[in-house]
Design an enzyme around this catalytic site. Structure first.
Site, PDB file in Angstrom:
ATOM      1  N   LYS A 145     127.509 -19.835  82.891  1.00 40.58           N
ATOM      2  CA  LYS A 145     126.973 -17.830  82.642  1.00 40.58           C
ATOM      3  C   LYS A 145     125.527 -17.983  81.876  1.00 40.58           C
ATOM      4  O   LYS A 145     125.106 -17.383  80.930  1.00 40.58           O
ATOM      5  CB  LYS A 145     127.572 -17.176  82.355  1.00 40.58           C
ATOM      6  CG  LYS A 145     127.044 -16.253  82.721  1.00 40.58           C
ATOM      7  CD  LYS A 145     127.971 -14.886  82.711  1.00 40.58           C
ATOM      8  CE  LYS A 145     127.509 -13.339  82.742  1.00 40.58           C
ATOM      9  NZ  LYS A 145     128.500 -12.485  82.738  1.00 40.58           N
ATOM     10  N   GLY A 183     128.567  -2.486  80.883  1.00 39.17           N
ATOM     11  CA  GLY A 183     130.730  -1.787  80.460  1.00 39.17           C
ATOM     12  C   GLY A 183     129.659  -0.239  80.895  1.00 39.17           C
ATOM     13  O   GLY A 183     131.048  -0.171  80.348  1.00 39.17           O
ATOM     14  N   ALA A 187     128.824  -7.257  86.545  1.00 34.16           N
ATOM     15  CA  ALA A 187     128.392  -5.847  85.130  1.00 34.16           C
ATOM     16  C   ALA A 187     128.675  -4.651  85.821  1.00 34.16           C
ATOM     17  O   ALA A 187     127.756  -4.163  87.234  1.00 34.16           O
ATOM     18  CB  ALA A 187     127.345  -6.130  84.542  1.00 34.16           C
ATOM     19  N   GLY A 188     129.442  -4.084  85.452  1.00 42.03           N
ATOM     20  CA  GLY A 188     129.290  -2.300  85.713  1.00 42.03           C
ATOM     21  C   GLY A 188     130.400  -2.110  86.789  1.00 42.03           C
ATOM     22  O   GLY A 188     130.915  -0.381  87.580  1.00 42.03           O
ATOM     23  N   ASN A 204     134.998  -7.251  83.995  1.00 37.92           N
ATOM     24  CA  ASN A 204     135.781  -7.773  81.971  1.00 37.92           C
ATOM     25  C   ASN A 204     135.722  -6.657  82.057  1.00 37.92           C
ATOM     26  O   ASN A 204     137.577  -5.976  81.601  1.00 37.92           O
ATOM     27  CB  ASN A 204     135.031  -8.090  81.344  1.00 37.92           C
ATOM     28  CG  ASN A 204     135.361  -8.584  79.951  1.00 37.92           C
ATOM     29  OD1 ASN A 204     135.659  -8.001  79.395  1.00 37.92           O
ATOM     30  ND2 ASN A 204     134.224  -9.534  79.665  1.00 37.92           N
ATOM     31  N   THR A 205     135.024  -5.395  81.036  1.00 44.56           N
ATOM     32  CA  THR A 205     135.161  -3.887  80.404  1.00 44.56           C
ATOM     33  C   THR A 205     136.683  -3.338  81.189  1.00 44.56           C
ATOM     34  O   THR A 205     137.381  -2.700  80.602  1.00 44.56           O
ATOM     35  CB  THR A 205     134.391  -2.941  80.480  1.00 44.56           C
ATOM     36  OG1 THR A 205     133.104  -4.307  79.238  1.00 44.56           O
ATOM     37  CG2 THR A 205     134.388  -2.498  79.396  1.00 44.56           C
TER      38      THR A 205
END
Lengths: 375, 65, 259
Positions: C97, C158, C184-185, C206-207
């Site tokens: 990545k 995040g 992301a996001g 992830n987050t």
């Protein structure tokens, strides 16, 4: 190459899909802001016929959003009718006993001057038959070199070339290439094009990849309507081809044509189907709803009343006062035509009609000096 | 002699990257070593000498998105 | 559900997981299992000389899981190439990545350096999955450079804000010849489902999972959302009523066709 993709799309299955599209499929396609080829099939299908008015409104809306109230004007110039092919439907058929002409550079220049007398054309389309020995790449290069003095946007409609040849012509100011696949039905293609270079289906269909590889700025496509009875399937194949090219050669802009066959001087070929005015309109609207940005071009093959009315509903490019025989503007004003022009109006009348429906003719929307390739 | 390992000055007795790996008890897997900003594959540790003031970077897995 | 194929490798799950910010490796491992993911990202760090900490790798290494090392922390293409070589050596995979974010505040990707690094890394034999701006032209350039996927961001990393870049992601999906992974996001399963309904090939989360009240349950929720979204996409969504269907009968545009 697109021939590999085409292998994966079954003709009969595509026809079946188109003919089994339902009212719900059409409504779904109309409600989408971005359609895929499946939606396009629905819009092109008989199921969409009751929605013609909605399609026209949508097509008008998208066209105005993307193109404003403009109509890009171009003029074709046939520089030779010499041709080694035997397309069964074409007036320039090799065995058609007609006088063959290859305009000299001087004659070509006279044609350019004569065109400039007609109207302030800046977009010119040079058309030839297929005679690579006498009217091949060097001949085209010469014609382009002279054209640069008179026109700012140069296109050709000639036999498919090698990628290096397209690249070479770009050095001479070539901006666009128009090539009609005629039909995507591979087996029948050979019936219509039995001999000569044009009988090579793959060479023709992959010509568009070669244009893309050579970085040609503008590529024009078309199927000749009248060859395949299942013209909806043919146009759908063109839609697949368009999407394929847009993905792969994304720096290029595209245009589509729906040339309807007219009787040629070559006795004996009767079109296998006839597309009605309504069907032509439906195909045009479907294409615009499918692709908001593609140029849609109507030539003088189409009668004046169709061109006038369609000018505000999706068409973005038009020719005017075209002569479809070599040297028709000056050198040989009376010679035999490739097909019969339907819209014989003078440029002035065409412009007046365009203005009456709120369309402003645009003569120049590109200049060769923008292209660092062209000297 | 003195070398730096991950920016930390370190006393080192051996001569090669393998010797350093042994001294630090590096695991068999999951780490990579660079000497003076050049990654040294494990297969070349033996043959790669470490000179005085060599800068060694050793990394391993960490959590991250 | 159609299998996802990246660089010739098949994936049964379309949810990729980031391994950052979990409260413990144990919870991370359980969340990974619950998510059904077959691709997990990880970062690299310099070892401490008196290192006694638990090895995170053993919690994610599994025959069904493709490790996806990231280049987090690098600031330009050259650093990315170095990090990639270290990752390939340490983790025994050429999958990567690629993320280059010189800006420590929003961690937004540097498009110029990302494109440069992609070109270099592809030549060095890496399978490159670049994290990038939701920029349709950049995505085409990354594809031309040989990227195995493009991974446009939905919103800054995040932030859990969802598909802030929706219209651009739509264009990217329409144009892409490689899988589009929304990265992301993504803050909620509904965001992931929406991306999948639009035709995204996968989502990287992830987050939203690692900092959830119950990360394991949240991982399961994302698994279901991604599957639901994909299934909906493959089934063909119904029409949404729009103005497109309104026809004004007063002066039909097509009257000339009846003459």
């Amino acid at each position: 190459m697109f021939s590999d993709e085409l292998e994966k799309i079954d003709w009969d299955e595509t026809t079946r899909k188109i003919m089994s599209k339902t009212d719900a499929d059409v409504r779904r396609a109309l409600a989408k802001s971005h359609c895929d080829v499946e939606d396009f099939m629905a819009l092109l299908s008989p199921a969409a016929e009751p929605y013609l008015e909605q399609m026209a409104q949508l097509s008008k809306k998208y066209t105005e959003e993307r193109f404003g109230n403009t109509m890009s004007m171009f003029i074709p110039l046939y520089i030779t009718n010499s041709c080694s092919n035997s397309c069964v439907y074409c007036g320039f058929h090799v065995s058609n006993p007609m006088p063959r002409v290859i305009l000299t550079p001087e004659q070509i220049e006279n044609e350019y001057k004569a065109i400039k007398q007609i109207a302030p054309f800046e977009n010119i389309l040079l058309v030839t038959g297929e005679n690579p020995a006498k009217a091949g790449v060097p001949y085209l290069a010469k014609a382009l070199d002279i054209a640069k003095k008179y026109f700012s946007n140069l296109k050709i409609e000639v036999m498919p070339l090698a990628a290096e040849e397209y690249a070479e012509l770009r050095e001479h100011g070539l901006n666009g290439v128009i090539c009609f696949q005629e039909t995507y039905h591979k087996a029948n293609y050979n019936i219509y094009h039995p001999r000569g270079m044009k009988s090579k289906f793959e060479w023709r269909v992959n010509g568009f990849d070669r244009m893309g590889q050579a970085g040609v700025h503008s590529i024009g496509m078309g199927v000749l309507i009248g060859l395949e009875k299942e013209w909806r399937t043919d146009i759908t194949m063109m839609a697949y081809h368009l999407r394929y090219l847009q993905k792969k050669y994304w720096r290029t802009k595209y245009s589509v044509n729906f040339p309807r066959m007219r009787p040629a001087q070559n006795e004996g070929f009767h079109p296998n189907c006839y597309m009605t005015d309504k069907q032509l309109a439906q195909a045009t609207f479907a294409m615009r709803i499918f692709d908001h940005d593609v140029d849609i071009s109507y030539s003088t093959r189409e009668p004046a009343f169709i061109r006038n009315n369609m000018a505000m509903l999706g068409v973005t490019t038009m020719s005017a006062e075209s002569r479809v025989n070599p040297g028709g503007y000056h050198t040989y004003p009376q010679a035999l035509e490739q097909f019969t022009v339907s819209d014989n109006r003078k440029v002035g009348d065409i412009i007046a009609s365009l203005k009456a429906v709120g369309r402003e003719p645009v003569w120049k929307d590109w200049d060769a000096s923008f292209d660092h390739k062209a000297s | 002699m003195k070398i730096t390992v991950n920016n930390k000055e370190t006393e080192f007795d051996g001569t090669s990257v393998s010797d350093l790996a042994a001294q630090l008890q590096l695991p068999e897997k999951g780490v990579a070593v660079a000497v003076n900003n050049e990654m040294i594959p494990r297969s070349e540790w033996q043959a790669t000498p470490l000179a005085e003031n060599a800068s060694v970077v050793i990394i391993k897995a960490a959590c991250g998105g | 559900m159609e299998k996802l194929v990246i660089a010739g490798k098949e994936f049964g799950s379309r949810l990729f997981l980031g391994s950052g910010k979990f409260s413990s490796n144990q919870i991370m491992e359980e969340a990974i299992k619950a998510s059904g993911t077959e691709m997990v990202t990880l970062a690299m760090k310099r070892i401490e000389l008196d290192d006694k900490e638990d090895d995170m790798l053993k919690h994610i290494a599994h025959p069904n899981i493709q490790l996806l090392p990231n280049t987090s922390g690098v600031r330009d293409a050259d650093e990315a190439v170095f990090a990639a070589q270290m990752a390939r050596e340490a983790f025994g995979t050429n999958w990567l990545k690629l993320e280059i974010h010189p800006d420590p505040r929003y961690l937004l990707p540097d498009s110029v350096e990302t494109l440069k690094a992609t070109e270099k890394l592809v030549k060095l034999g890496f399978v490159v999955l670049p994290y990038c701006q939701a920029d349709p032209v950049l995505c085409r350039q990354l594809e031309e450079a040989g990227a195995a996927t493009v991974m446009p961001l939905a919103a800054p990393i995040g932030t859990n804000k969802g598909l802030e870049t929706k219209e651009f992601i739509r264009i990217i999906i329409e144009q892409a010849g490689v899988p589009v992974v929304v990265d992301a996001g993504i803050g909620a399963p509904s965001h992931a489902a929406e991306a999948m309904e639009m035709g995204a090939s996968a989502c990287l989360v992830n987050t939203a999972i690692s900092v959830a009240g119950n990360p394991v349950e949240m991982a399961k929720a994302f698994k279901m959302a991604v599957e639901a979204g994909r299934m909906a996409y493959e089934s063909g969504l119904g029409a949404v009523a729009t103005n497109n269907m309104v026809a004004s009968a007063s002066s039909p545009l097509t009257a000339f066709l009846n003459e």
